[in-house]
Design a protein around this motif. Structure first.
Motif: not given
Length: 611
Positions: A37-39, A120-134, A216-220
Protein backbone atom coordinates in the motif's frame (compact mmCIF):
# COMPACT_ATOMS: atom_id res chain seq x y z
CA UNK A 1 -0.08 27.16 -3.32
CA UNK A 2 1.29 23.72 -4.24
CA UNK A 3 -1.51 21.37 -5.27
CA UNK A 4 0.64 19.06 -7.38
CA UNK A 5 1.16 15.63 -5.90
CA UNK A 6 4.34 14.96 -4.00
CA UNK A 7 5.45 12.30 -6.46
CA UNK A 8 7.09 15.08 -8.47
CA UNK A 9 10.71 14.63 -7.49
CA UNK A 10 12.31 17.04 -9.88
CA UNK A 11 14.84 19.23 -8.12
CA UNK A 12 13.13 22.42 -7.07
CA UNK A 13 16.03 24.16 -5.41
CA UNK A 14 19.56 24.02 -6.75
CA UNK A 15 22.15 26.47 -7.97
CA UNK A 16 22.91 25.35 -11.50
CA UNK A 17 24.97 27.12 -14.14
CA UNK A 18 25.19 25.69 -17.65
CA UNK A 19 27.40 27.73 -19.96
CA UNK A 20 27.12 25.92 -23.28
CA UNK A 21 25.43 22.62 -22.44
CA UNK A 22 28.79 20.97 -21.74
CA UNK A 23 27.14 19.04 -18.95
CA UNK A 24 24.88 16.10 -19.64
CA UNK A 25 22.50 13.75 -17.84
CA UNK A 26 24.13 10.43 -18.72
CA UNK A 27 21.54 8.31 -16.94
CA UNK A 28 18.16 9.04 -15.38
CA UNK A 29 16.54 5.83 -14.17
CA UNK A 30 13.45 5.64 -12.00
CA UNK A 31 11.57 2.61 -10.70
CA UNK A 32 8.22 2.81 -8.92
CA UNK A 33 6.47 0.03 -7.05
CA UNK A 34 3.47 -0.33 -4.77
CA UNK A 35 4.61 -2.28 -1.71
CA UNK A 36 2.00 -3.06 0.97
CA UNK A 37 0.00 0.00 0.00
CA UNK A 38 2.99 2.35 -0.01
CA UNK A 39 4.61 3.98 -3.02
CA UNK A 40 8.32 3.19 -3.21
CA UNK A 41 10.37 5.16 -5.73
CA UNK A 42 14.02 4.51 -6.48
CA UNK A 43 16.03 6.94 -8.57
CA UNK A 44 19.51 6.57 -10.02
CA UNK A 45 21.26 9.51 -11.67
CA UNK A 46 24.60 9.91 -13.41
CA UNK A 47 25.40 13.53 -14.26
CA UNK A 48 28.42 14.69 -16.23
CA UNK A 49 29.61 18.08 -14.94
CA UNK A 50 31.84 19.50 -17.66
CA UNK A 51 33.40 22.56 -16.09
CA UNK A 52 33.29 25.06 -13.25
CA UNK A 53 30.92 27.22 -15.33
CA UNK A 54 28.56 24.23 -15.72
CA UNK A 55 28.69 23.20 -12.08
CA UNK A 56 25.84 22.14 -9.82
CA UNK A 57 26.63 23.87 -6.55
CA UNK A 58 24.08 22.00 -4.46
CA UNK A 59 22.10 18.92 -5.41
CA UNK A 60 18.77 18.72 -3.57
CA UNK A 61 16.04 16.12 -3.22
CA UNK A 62 12.51 17.24 -2.38
CA UNK A 63 10.47 15.13 0.02
CA UNK A 64 7.58 15.43 2.43
CA UNK A 65 7.68 15.27 6.21
CA UNK A 66 6.65 11.71 7.03
CA UNK A 67 8.21 10.27 3.86
CA UNK A 68 11.06 7.78 4.29
CA UNK A 69 14.07 8.95 2.26
CA UNK A 70 17.20 6.82 2.06
CA UNK A 71 20.46 7.62 0.26
CA UNK A 72 21.69 4.28 -1.05
CA UNK A 73 24.90 5.60 -2.57
CA UNK A 74 26.36 8.88 -3.75
CA UNK A 75 29.73 10.01 -5.00
CA UNK A 76 31.88 11.62 -7.65
CA UNK A 77 34.22 9.89 -10.10
CA UNK A 78 36.41 10.98 -13.00
CA UNK A 79 35.60 10.15 -16.61
CA UNK A 80 38.05 7.27 -16.41
CA UNK A 81 36.29 5.83 -13.36
CA UNK A 82 38.68 7.08 -10.66
CA UNK A 83 36.85 7.75 -7.38
CA UNK A 84 37.04 11.44 -6.39
CA UNK A 85 34.59 11.54 -3.47
CA UNK A 86 32.13 9.29 -1.65
CA UNK A 87 29.23 10.87 0.23
CA UNK A 88 27.77 9.36 3.37
CA UNK A 89 24.43 10.18 4.95
CA UNK A 90 26.18 12.50 7.41
CA UNK A 91 27.45 14.60 4.50
CA UNK A 92 23.89 15.53 3.50
CA UNK A 93 22.11 18.42 5.17
CA UNK A 94 18.38 18.83 5.59
CA UNK A 95 16.39 22.04 5.24
CA UNK A 96 12.80 23.21 4.89
CA UNK A 97 11.64 23.97 1.40
CA UNK A 98 10.73 27.62 1.81
CA UNK A 99 10.59 30.04 -1.09
CA UNK A 100 10.05 33.80 -0.98
CA UNK A 101 6.30 33.50 -0.43
CA UNK A 102 6.23 30.52 1.95
CA UNK A 103 5.61 31.14 5.64
CA UNK A 104 5.44 27.52 6.77
CA UNK A 105 5.98 24.21 4.95
CA UNK A 106 6.32 20.52 5.72
CA UNK A 107 8.20 20.00 2.47
CA UNK A 108 11.90 19.38 3.00
CA UNK A 109 15.13 19.21 1.04
CA UNK A 110 18.03 16.80 1.36
CA UNK A 111 21.13 18.65 0.16
CA UNK A 112 24.67 17.80 -0.82
CA UNK A 113 27.31 20.29 -1.98
CA UNK A 114 29.29 19.09 -4.99
CA UNK A 115 33.02 19.65 -5.68
CA UNK A 116 34.12 22.90 -7.31
CA UNK A 117 37.27 21.43 -8.87
CA UNK A 118 38.54 18.29 -10.65
CA UNK A 119 36.35 18.95 -13.70
CA UNK A 120 35.10 17.21 -15.70
CA UNK A 121 33.58 14.66 -13.35
CA UNK A 122 30.51 12.45 -12.99
CA UNK A 123 28.19 12.81 -10.00
CA UNK A 124 26.29 9.62 -9.19
CA UNK A 125 23.45 9.18 -6.73
CA UNK A 126 21.04 6.38 -5.94
CA UNK A 127 18.22 7.03 -3.47
CA UNK A 128 14.81 5.67 -2.56
CA UNK A 129 11.67 7.32 -1.24
CA UNK A 130 8.75 5.62 0.50
CA UNK A 131 5.41 7.45 0.63
CA UNK A 132 2.24 6.45 2.40
CA UNK A 133 0.22 9.09 0.51
CA UNK A 134 0.04 9.31 -3.27
CA UNK A 135 -2.38 10.25 -6.03
CA UNK A 136 -0.32 9.53 -9.13
CA UNK A 137 2.15 6.68 -9.41
CA UNK A 138 4.44 8.76 -11.58
CA UNK A 139 4.63 12.24 -13.06
CA UNK A 140 7.98 11.75 -14.70
CA UNK A 141 10.14 13.36 -17.33
CA UNK A 142 13.55 12.23 -18.54
CA UNK A 143 14.48 15.92 -18.43
CA UNK A 144 15.86 16.63 -14.97
CA UNK A 145 17.33 20.07 -15.68
CA UNK A 146 15.84 22.20 -18.46
CA UNK A 147 19.30 23.28 -19.61
CA UNK A 148 20.85 19.80 -19.70
CA UNK A 149 20.48 17.18 -22.47
CA UNK A 150 19.74 13.57 -21.52
CA UNK A 151 21.59 10.59 -22.98
CA UNK A 152 19.59 7.70 -21.50
CA UNK A 153 16.44 7.59 -19.37
CA UNK A 154 13.93 5.01 -18.23
CA UNK A 155 10.86 4.69 -16.04
CA UNK A 156 9.57 1.39 -14.67
CA UNK A 157 6.28 1.10 -12.77
CA UNK A 158 5.28 -2.19 -11.12
CA UNK A 159 1.77 -2.64 -9.71
CA UNK A 160 -0.62 -5.48 -8.86
CA UNK A 161 -2.00 -7.07 -12.01
CA UNK A 162 -5.58 -6.20 -11.08
CA UNK A 163 -4.89 -2.48 -10.53
CA UNK A 164 -6.25 -0.39 -13.39
CA UNK A 165 -4.10 2.54 -14.48
CA UNK A 166 -4.25 5.36 -17.00
CA UNK A 167 -1.16 6.58 -18.81
CA UNK A 168 -0.26 9.57 -20.93
CA UNK A 169 2.99 9.79 -22.91
CA UNK A 170 4.38 10.68 -26.33
CA UNK A 171 4.75 7.45 -28.29
CA UNK A 172 7.09 9.16 -30.76
CA UNK A 173 9.68 9.70 -28.02
CA UNK A 174 9.22 6.81 -25.62
CA UNK A 175 9.56 3.11 -26.30
CA UNK A 176 6.92 1.33 -24.21
CA UNK A 177 6.46 -2.25 -23.11
CA UNK A 178 4.63 -4.16 -20.38
CA UNK A 179 5.11 -7.58 -18.85
CA UNK A 180 3.11 -9.61 -16.30
CA UNK A 181 4.55 -12.15 -13.88
CA UNK A 182 3.54 -13.44 -10.43
CA UNK A 183 0.38 -11.33 -10.39
CA UNK A 184 2.44 -8.16 -10.93
CA UNK A 185 2.47 -6.00 -14.08
CA UNK A 186 5.49 -3.92 -14.96
CA UNK A 187 5.17 -0.98 -17.36
CA UNK A 188 8.36 0.54 -18.73
CA UNK A 189 9.27 3.55 -20.85
CA UNK A 190 12.71 4.30 -22.28
CA UNK A 191 14.13 7.27 -24.18
CA UNK A 192 17.53 8.30 -25.50
CA UNK A 193 19.25 11.49 -26.60
CA UNK A 194 16.72 14.04 -25.36
CA UNK A 195 17.89 17.53 -26.44
CA UNK A 196 17.65 20.81 -24.58
CA UNK A 197 14.30 22.48 -25.21
CA UNK A 198 14.28 26.26 -25.69
CA UNK A 199 11.34 28.59 -25.07
CA UNK A 200 10.65 30.48 -28.30
CA UNK A 201 8.73 33.69 -28.96
CA UNK A 202 4.99 33.04 -28.61
CA UNK A 203 5.86 29.39 -27.99
CA UNK A 204 4.47 26.96 -25.43
CA UNK A 205 6.17 26.88 -22.01
CA UNK A 206 9.06 24.44 -21.73
CA UNK A 207 7.00 22.40 -19.26
CA UNK A 208 4.61 21.60 -22.14
CA UNK A 209 7.44 20.87 -24.59
CA UNK A 210 9.52 18.39 -22.62
CA UNK A 211 8.50 14.72 -22.88
CA UNK A 212 6.62 13.32 -19.89
CA UNK A 213 5.02 10.12 -18.67
CA UNK A 214 1.98 10.24 -16.41
CA UNK A 215 0.80 7.07 -14.63
CA UNK A 216 -2.38 7.31 -12.56
CA UNK A 217 -4.09 4.44 -10.68
CA UNK A 218 -7.88 4.30 -10.55
CA UNK A 219 -7.63 4.04 -6.74
CA UNK A 220 -5.23 6.05 -4.57
CA UNK A 221 -4.55 6.94 -0.96
CA UNK A 222 -3.92 10.49 0.17
CA UNK A 223 -5.00 11.00 3.79
CA UNK A 224 -7.78 8.56 2.89
CA UNK A 225 -8.82 6.51 -0.12
CA UNK A 226 -9.93 8.17 -3.32
CA UNK A 227 -10.74 7.32 -6.92
CA UNK A 228 -9.58 8.76 -10.24
CA UNK A 229 -12.03 6.87 -12.41
CA UNK A 230 -13.91 10.12 -13.15
CA UNK A 231 -13.60 13.80 -12.29
CA UNK A 232 -16.75 13.35 -10.23
CA UNK A 233 -14.94 10.72 -8.13
CA UNK A 234 -11.92 12.99 -7.68
CA UNK A 235 -14.24 15.84 -6.73
CA UNK A 236 -15.83 13.64 -4.06
CA UNK A 237 -12.38 13.07 -2.57
CA UNK A 238 -11.65 16.82 -2.56
CA UNK A 239 -15.07 17.51 -1.02
CA UNK A 240 -14.23 15.14 1.82
CA UNK A 241 -10.80 16.76 2.22
CA UNK A 242 -12.50 20.15 2.67
CA UNK A 243 -15.22 19.00 5.09
CA UNK A 244 -15.87 21.12 8.22
CA UNK A 245 -13.59 24.00 7.24
CA UNK A 246 -16.12 26.78 6.63
CA UNK A 247 -16.95 27.93 10.15
CA UNK A 248 -16.30 31.61 10.92
CA UNK A 249 -15.42 32.91 14.36
CA UNK A 250 -18.11 34.70 16.37
CA UNK A 251 -16.23 37.99 16.02
CA UNK A 252 -16.07 37.60 12.25
CA UNK A 253 -19.81 36.96 12.03
CA UNK A 254 -20.50 40.22 13.87
CA UNK A 255 -18.27 42.10 11.40
CA UNK A 256 -20.06 40.54 8.43
CA UNK A 257 -23.50 41.35 9.85
CA UNK A 258 -22.49 44.99 10.30
CA UNK A 259 -20.93 45.13 6.82
CA UNK A 260 -24.00 43.79 5.01
CA UNK A 261 -26.81 45.11 7.19
CA UNK A 262 -28.21 47.45 4.50
CA UNK A 263 -27.47 45.24 1.49
CA UNK A 264 -30.11 43.11 -0.23
CA UNK A 265 -28.76 42.65 -3.75
CA UNK A 266 -26.77 39.42 -4.03
CA UNK A 267 -24.06 40.92 -6.24
CA UNK A 268 -23.60 43.84 -3.86
CA UNK A 269 -23.25 41.44 -0.93
CA UNK A 270 -20.63 39.42 -2.82
CA UNK A 271 -18.78 42.60 -3.71
CA UNK A 272 -18.77 43.84 -0.10
CA UNK A 273 -17.53 40.49 1.21
CA UNK A 274 -14.85 40.23 -1.45
CA UNK A 275 -13.48 43.68 -0.67
CA UNK A 276 -13.64 42.84 3.04
CA UNK A 277 -11.44 39.83 2.36
CA UNK A 278 -9.02 41.87 0.26
CA UNK A 279 -8.67 44.60 2.87
CA UNK A 280 -8.32 42.34 5.91
CA UNK A 281 -6.20 39.40 4.72
CA UNK A 282 -2.98 38.83 2.84
CA UNK A 283 -1.60 35.97 0.83
CA UNK A 284 1.07 33.86 2.53
CA UNK A 285 1.95 30.37 1.35
CA UNK A 286 1.34 27.82 4.12
CA UNK A 287 2.22 24.39 2.70
CA UNK A 288 1.74 22.36 5.83
CA UNK A 289 -0.55 19.48 6.68
CA UNK A 290 -1.29 16.48 4.44
CA UNK A 291 1.29 17.60 1.91
CA UNK A 292 -0.05 21.11 1.66
CA UNK A 293 -3.21 19.76 0.00
CA UNK A 294 -5.66 20.28 2.85
CA UNK A 295 -6.75 23.90 3.33
CA UNK A 296 -6.57 25.62 6.67
CA UNK A 297 -10.07 26.38 8.03
CA UNK A 298 -11.80 29.72 7.66
CA UNK A 299 -11.39 30.32 11.40
CA UNK A 300 -7.58 30.21 10.93
CA UNK A 301 -7.81 33.12 8.48
CA UNK A 302 -10.21 34.99 10.76
CA UNK A 303 -7.70 34.79 13.60
CA UNK A 304 -4.44 35.26 11.66
CA UNK A 305 -5.59 37.44 8.74
CA UNK A 306 -3.46 35.54 6.25
CA UNK A 307 -3.47 32.28 4.32
CA UNK A 308 -2.50 30.62 1.06
CA UNK A 309 -4.84 30.35 -1.93
CA UNK A 310 -6.60 27.31 -0.44
CA UNK A 311 -7.18 28.93 2.95
CA UNK A 312 -8.27 32.29 1.50
CA UNK A 313 -10.65 30.54 -0.89
CA UNK A 314 -12.17 28.53 1.96
CA UNK A 315 -12.46 31.76 3.97
CA UNK A 316 -14.22 33.56 1.11
CA UNK A 317 -16.47 30.53 0.63
CA UNK A 318 -17.33 30.66 4.35
CA UNK A 319 -18.19 34.38 4.15
CA UNK A 320 -20.59 33.71 1.29
CA UNK A 321 -22.06 30.65 3.01
CA UNK A 322 -22.79 32.72 6.12
CA UNK A 323 -24.87 35.06 3.95
CA UNK A 324 -26.63 32.15 2.24
CA UNK A 325 -24.72 32.36 -1.03
CA UNK A 326 -23.53 29.10 -2.59
CA UNK A 327 -20.03 28.83 -4.03
CA UNK A 328 -17.60 26.11 -5.10
CA UNK A 329 -13.91 25.46 -4.51
CA UNK A 330 -12.17 25.28 -7.90
CA UNK A 331 -8.56 24.06 -8.38
CA UNK A 332 -6.87 25.48 -11.50
CA UNK A 333 -3.35 25.77 -12.93
CA UNK A 334 -2.48 29.43 -12.47
CA UNK A 335 0.40 31.41 -13.85
CA UNK A 336 1.48 33.68 -16.68
CA UNK A 337 2.01 30.56 -18.77
CA UNK A 338 -1.09 28.52 -19.53
CA UNK A 339 -0.08 24.90 -19.02
CA UNK A 340 -1.83 22.00 -20.66
CA UNK A 341 -4.34 20.07 -18.54
CA UNK A 342 -5.24 16.66 -19.93
CA UNK A 343 -8.95 16.07 -19.29
CA UNK A 344 -8.49 12.32 -19.80
CA UNK A 345 -6.06 12.02 -16.87
CA UNK A 346 -8.00 12.44 -13.65
CA UNK A 347 -5.45 13.68 -11.12
CA UNK A 348 -4.18 16.81 -9.44
CA UNK A 349 -2.99 18.82 -12.43
CA UNK A 350 -3.43 22.11 -10.56
CA UNK A 351 -1.35 24.53 -8.47
CA UNK A 352 -3.89 27.15 -7.43
CA UNK A 353 -7.50 27.52 -6.24
CA UNK A 354 -10.21 30.04 -7.13
CA UNK A 355 -13.89 30.25 -6.23
CA UNK A 356 -16.90 29.74 -8.52
CA UNK A 357 -20.08 31.57 -7.51
CA UNK A 358 -23.09 30.55 -9.63
CA UNK A 359 -25.57 33.38 -10.24
CA UNK A 360 -28.91 33.31 -12.00
CA UNK A 361 -27.52 34.06 -15.46
CA UNK A 362 -23.79 33.41 -15.16
CA UNK A 363 -20.95 32.27 -12.91
CA UNK A 364 -18.86 34.80 -11.00
CA UNK A 365 -15.23 33.76 -10.56
CA UNK A 366 -13.24 35.08 -7.61
CA UNK A 367 -9.44 35.25 -7.36
CA UNK A 368 -8.78 35.35 -3.62
CA UNK A 369 -5.04 36.04 -3.39
CA UNK A 370 -4.82 39.41 -5.17
CA UNK A 371 -5.88 42.47 -3.16
CA UNK A 372 -5.81 44.73 -6.23
CA UNK A 373 -8.29 43.03 -8.58
CA UNK A 374 -11.97 43.97 -9.00
CA UNK A 375 -14.70 41.55 -8.00
CA UNK A 376 -15.17 38.83 -10.60
CA UNK A 377 -11.97 39.55 -12.54
CA UNK A 378 -9.71 36.51 -12.95
CA UNK A 379 -7.22 38.14 -15.27
CA UNK A 380 -4.29 36.64 -17.10
CA UNK A 381 -3.32 34.36 -14.19
CA UNK A 382 -6.27 31.98 -14.57
CA UNK A 383 -8.26 33.06 -17.65
CA UNK A 384 -9.18 30.41 -20.22
CA UNK A 385 -8.03 27.45 -18.08
CA UNK A 386 -9.43 24.08 -17.15
CA UNK A 387 -10.68 24.10 -13.57
CA UNK A 388 -12.36 21.45 -11.46
CA UNK A 389 -15.50 22.86 -9.84
CA UNK A 390 -15.69 20.76 -6.68
CA UNK A 391 -19.25 19.80 -5.80
CA UNK A 392 -19.07 16.28 -4.40
CA UNK A 393 -20.48 13.78 -6.95
CA UNK A 394 -21.55 16.69 -9.19
CA UNK A 395 -17.98 17.94 -9.62
CA UNK A 396 -17.04 18.81 -13.19
CA UNK A 397 -14.11 20.03 -15.25
CA UNK A 398 -14.96 23.36 -16.91
CA UNK A 399 -13.19 26.28 -18.58
CA UNK A 400 -12.78 29.65 -16.93
CA UNK A 401 -13.83 32.56 -19.19
CA UNK A 402 -11.06 33.72 -21.56
CA UNK A 403 -10.07 37.36 -21.99
CA UNK A 404 -11.19 38.67 -25.37
CA UNK A 405 -9.59 41.32 -27.56
CA UNK A 406 -11.51 44.20 -25.96
CA UNK A 407 -10.54 43.04 -22.46
CA UNK A 408 -6.84 43.52 -23.24
CA UNK A 409 -6.87 46.51 -25.60
CA UNK A 410 -4.43 49.18 -24.44
CA UNK A 411 -4.97 52.68 -25.76
CA UNK A 412 -2.71 55.71 -25.87
CA UNK A 413 -3.34 59.22 -27.13
CA UNK A 414 -0.44 61.66 -27.62
CA UNK A 415 -0.84 65.35 -28.37
CA UNK A 416 2.46 66.81 -29.58
CA UNK A 417 2.96 70.57 -29.77
CA UNK A 418 5.47 71.18 -32.58
CA UNK A 419 5.01 74.92 -32.94
CA UNK A 420 8.27 75.39 -31.00
CA UNK A 421 10.63 72.71 -32.28
CA UNK A 422 13.21 73.61 -29.65
CA UNK A 423 10.86 72.78 -26.80
CA UNK A 424 8.57 69.95 -27.87
CA UNK A 425 6.29 68.56 -25.18
CA UNK A 426 3.79 65.71 -25.31
CA UNK A 427 0.48 65.49 -23.47
CA UNK A 428 -0.62 61.89 -23.06
CA UNK A 429 -3.70 59.91 -22.09
CA UNK A 430 -3.34 56.17 -21.62
CA UNK A 431 -5.73 53.34 -20.81
CA UNK A 432 -4.27 50.06 -19.61
CA UNK A 433 -6.15 46.75 -19.68
CA UNK A 434 -5.29 43.09 -19.36
CA UNK A 435 -1.85 42.19 -18.02
CA UNK A 436 -0.72 45.84 -17.97
CA UNK A 437 -3.81 46.78 -15.95
CA UNK A 438 -3.08 44.02 -13.44
CA UNK A 439 0.57 44.97 -13.06
CA UNK A 440 -0.09 48.69 -12.71
CA UNK A 441 -2.96 48.08 -10.27
CA UNK A 442 -0.67 46.02 -8.09
CA UNK A 443 1.99 48.75 -8.07
CA UNK A 444 -0.57 51.43 -7.23
CA UNK A 445 -2.30 49.46 -4.46
CA UNK A 446 1.06 48.51 -2.96
CA UNK A 447 2.35 52.10 -3.04
CA UNK A 448 5.30 51.30 -5.31
CA UNK A 449 5.73 54.80 -6.80
CA UNK A 450 9.10 54.15 -8.40
CA UNK A 451 7.79 50.98 -10.01
CA UNK A 452 4.83 52.94 -11.41
CA UNK A 453 7.18 55.48 -12.99
CA UNK A 454 9.39 52.78 -14.47
CA UNK A 455 6.33 51.00 -15.80
CA UNK A 456 5.11 54.14 -17.58
CA UNK A 457 8.53 55.09 -18.94
CA UNK A 458 8.90 51.63 -20.48
CA UNK A 459 5.54 51.85 -22.22
CA UNK A 460 5.54 55.32 -23.73
CA UNK A 461 5.55 55.20 -27.52
CA UNK A 462 8.12 58.02 -27.47
CA UNK A 463 11.54 57.63 -25.94
CA UNK A 464 11.01 59.94 -23.02
CA UNK A 465 13.68 61.75 -21.08
CA UNK A 466 11.33 62.92 -18.33
CA UNK A 467 7.77 62.68 -17.05
CA UNK A 468 6.83 66.30 -16.38
CA UNK A 469 3.50 65.49 -14.74
CA UNK A 470 1.06 62.63 -14.36
CA UNK A 471 -2.33 61.83 -12.89
CA UNK A 472 -3.51 58.29 -12.31
CA UNK A 473 -7.19 57.38 -12.35
CA UNK A 474 -7.47 54.07 -10.48
CA UNK A 475 -10.79 52.69 -9.29
CA UNK A 476 -10.93 49.26 -7.67
CA UNK A 477 -14.24 48.52 -9.45
CA UNK A 478 -12.82 49.38 -12.88
CA UNK A 479 -11.26 46.97 -15.37
CA UNK A 480 -8.73 49.54 -16.53
CA UNK A 481 -6.32 52.15 -15.23
CA UNK A 482 -6.16 55.57 -16.90
CA UNK A 483 -3.07 57.77 -16.80
CA UNK A 484 -2.69 61.26 -18.20
CA UNK A 485 0.05 63.83 -18.01
CA UNK A 486 2.91 65.45 -19.88
CA UNK A 487 6.32 64.19 -20.89
CA UNK A 488 9.40 65.53 -22.58
CA UNK A 489 10.33 63.29 -25.52
CA UNK A 490 13.65 62.53 -27.11
CA UNK A 491 14.03 63.79 -30.67
CA UNK A 492 11.62 62.11 -33.09
CA UNK A 493 11.92 64.58 -35.95
CA UNK A 494 14.61 66.11 -38.10
CA UNK A 495 14.73 69.09 -40.41
CA UNK A 496 15.94 68.76 -44.01
CA UNK A 497 15.93 72.11 -45.79
CA UNK A 498 12.44 73.52 -45.46
CA UNK A 499 10.95 70.12 -44.68
CA UNK A 500 10.42 68.35 -41.36
CA UNK A 501 10.50 64.57 -41.25
CA UNK A 502 8.39 63.21 -38.38
CA UNK A 503 8.92 59.56 -37.47
CA UNK A 504 5.89 57.85 -35.98
CA UNK A 505 7.15 55.65 -33.11
CA UNK A 506 7.39 51.97 -33.96
CA UNK A 507 5.37 49.36 -32.15
CA UNK A 508 7.45 47.23 -29.83
CA UNK A 509 7.27 43.83 -31.51
CA UNK A 510 9.25 40.78 -30.38
CA UNK A 511 11.90 39.43 -32.72
CA UNK A 512 10.74 36.12 -34.12
CA UNK A 513 13.03 33.21 -34.89
CA UNK A 514 13.87 32.71 -38.56
CA UNK A 515 11.66 30.24 -40.36
CA UNK A 516 14.39 27.61 -40.66
CA UNK A 517 15.32 27.98 -36.97
CA UNK A 518 11.86 27.63 -35.44
CA UNK A 519 11.26 24.35 -33.60
CA UNK A 520 7.93 24.80 -31.77
CA UNK A 521 4.40 25.92 -32.72
CA UNK A 522 2.89 29.32 -31.96
CA UNK A 523 0.61 29.46 -28.95
CA UNK A 524 -1.04 32.76 -28.10
CA UNK A 525 -3.40 32.17 -25.19
CA UNK A 526 -4.19 35.83 -24.53
CA UNK A 527 -4.86 38.23 -27.44
CA UNK A 528 -2.88 41.44 -27.80
CA UNK A 529 -4.32 44.77 -28.89
CA UNK A 530 -2.93 48.32 -29.02
CA UNK A 531 -4.42 51.53 -30.39
CA UNK A 532 -2.26 54.67 -30.59
CA UNK A 533 -3.45 58.10 -31.64
CA UNK A 534 -0.87 60.82 -32.38
CA UNK A 535 -1.95 64.42 -32.91
CA UNK A 536 0.88 66.67 -34.11
CA UNK A 537 0.08 70.36 -33.71
CA UNK A 538 1.99 71.98 -36.60
CA UNK A 539 0.19 75.36 -36.71
CA UNK A 540 -0.34 77.18 -39.99
CA UNK A 541 3.28 77.10 -41.13
CA UNK A 542 3.37 73.52 -42.40
CA UNK A 543 1.27 71.13 -44.39
CA UNK A 544 1.54 67.40 -45.10
CA UNK A 545 3.44 66.52 -48.23
CA UNK A 546 3.17 62.74 -47.75
CA UNK A 547 0.44 60.78 -45.98
CA UNK A 548 0.57 57.38 -44.29
CA UNK A 549 -2.07 54.84 -45.26
CA UNK A 550 -1.15 51.19 -44.74
CA UNK A 551 -3.10 48.09 -43.73
CA UNK A 552 -2.31 44.40 -43.46
CA UNK A 553 -4.98 41.94 -42.40
CA UNK A 554 -4.60 38.19 -41.91
CA UNK A 555 -6.18 35.37 -39.92
CA UNK A 556 -3.62 36.11 -37.19
CA UNK A 557 -4.49 39.78 -36.71
CA UNK A 558 -4.35 43.24 -38.24
CA UNK A 559 -2.06 46.22 -38.47
CA UNK A 560 -3.44 49.53 -39.71
CA UNK A 561 -2.06 53.07 -39.71
CA UNK A 562 -3.54 56.18 -41.34
CA UNK A 563 -2.79 59.91 -41.25
CA UNK A 564 -4.89 62.98 -41.99
CA UNK A 565 -4.55 66.76 -41.70
CA UNK A 566 -7.08 69.24 -40.44
CA UNK A 567 -7.15 72.58 -38.62
CA UNK A 568 -3.39 72.98 -38.26
CA UNK A 569 -2.72 69.47 -36.99
CA UNK A 570 -1.82 66.05 -38.30
CA UNK A 571 -3.51 63.03 -36.79
CA UNK A 572 -2.13 59.48 -37.06
CA UNK A 573 -4.16 56.49 -35.86
CA UNK A 574 -2.37 53.18 -35.49
CA UNK A 575 -4.01 49.88 -34.57
CA UNK A 576 -2.54 46.46 -33.92
CA UNK A 577 -4.37 43.25 -32.98
CA UNK A 578 -3.05 39.75 -32.48
CA UNK A 579 -5.70 37.09 -32.04
CA UNK A 580 -5.68 34.14 -29.69
CA UNK A 581 -4.24 31.32 -31.79
CA UNK A 582 -2.53 27.96 -31.91
CA UNK A 583 -0.44 27.80 -35.09
CA UNK A 584 1.39 24.69 -36.17
CA UNK A 585 5.09 24.68 -36.92
CA UNK A 586 4.18 23.96 -40.54
CA UNK A 587 2.23 27.23 -40.77
CA UNK A 588 4.81 29.26 -38.85
CA UNK A 589 6.07 30.87 -42.07
CA UNK A 590 2.68 32.54 -42.55
CA UNK A 591 2.79 34.09 -39.09
CA UNK A 592 6.43 35.10 -39.60
CA UNK A 593 5.61 36.81 -42.90
CA UNK A 594 2.76 38.70 -41.20
CA UNK A 595 5.23 40.18 -38.69
CA UNK A 596 7.78 40.93 -41.38
CA UNK A 597 5.18 42.80 -43.39
CA UNK A 598 4.32 44.92 -40.34
CA UNK A 599 8.00 45.68 -39.75
CA UNK A 600 8.34 46.74 -43.37
CA UNK A 601 5.38 49.09 -43.10
CA UNK A 602 6.61 50.63 -39.84
CA UNK A 603 9.89 51.55 -41.54
CA UNK A 604 7.80 53.76 -43.85
CA UNK A 605 5.90 55.50 -41.05
CA UNK A 606 7.37 58.94 -41.74
CA UNK A 607 5.38 62.13 -42.28
CA UNK A 608 6.95 64.86 -44.42
CA UNK A 609 5.87 68.39 -43.51
CA UNK A 610 6.59 71.33 -45.82
CA UNK A 611 6.17 75.06 -45.27
Amino acid sequence: MKLATTQILLILLCSVCFAQNKSEMLLHRETVELVKGKLVTQKKLEILIGSYEDRIETFSILFQEGDKLEINSAGVRSLTGKKIATFKNRDFTESSYVDGSTFMSDQKLKNIKLPTRDFPYIFEIDYSLEQADYISLAQWSPVYYYAMPVREASLEVTVPEDLNIKTDYDSDIFEFQSTTSDNQTTYSWTAQNIPVYQREVFGPPISDLIPKVWVVPDQFHYAFKGSTQTWQDFGKWLTKMNTDLEELTATEKIKIDQLTTDLTDEKEIIRALYYHMQENTRYVNVSYGIGGLKPYPASYVCENQFGDCKALTIYMKALLKYKGIESFYAPVYGGEERRKVNPDIVASQFNHVILAVPLKQDTLWLENTASYLPTGYLGTFTQGRKTLVVNNEKSQLVDTPPLNIDDVRNEASYSIDMTDLGNVKVNFNQTYRGREFETLSYYIRDGKTNWVNDFLMNRFAFNSTEILSKEINYNRDSLNVKVNGQLKPSAFHRKIGNDILVSVPDLSLPKLENIDERTSPIRIDIPIAQRNTYTFDIGDSYEIRSNIDFEVKTEFGIYKIQSSQQNGSVQVIEEFELSRAHISKQDYHLFYNFFKEIEGLMSKNVIVLSN
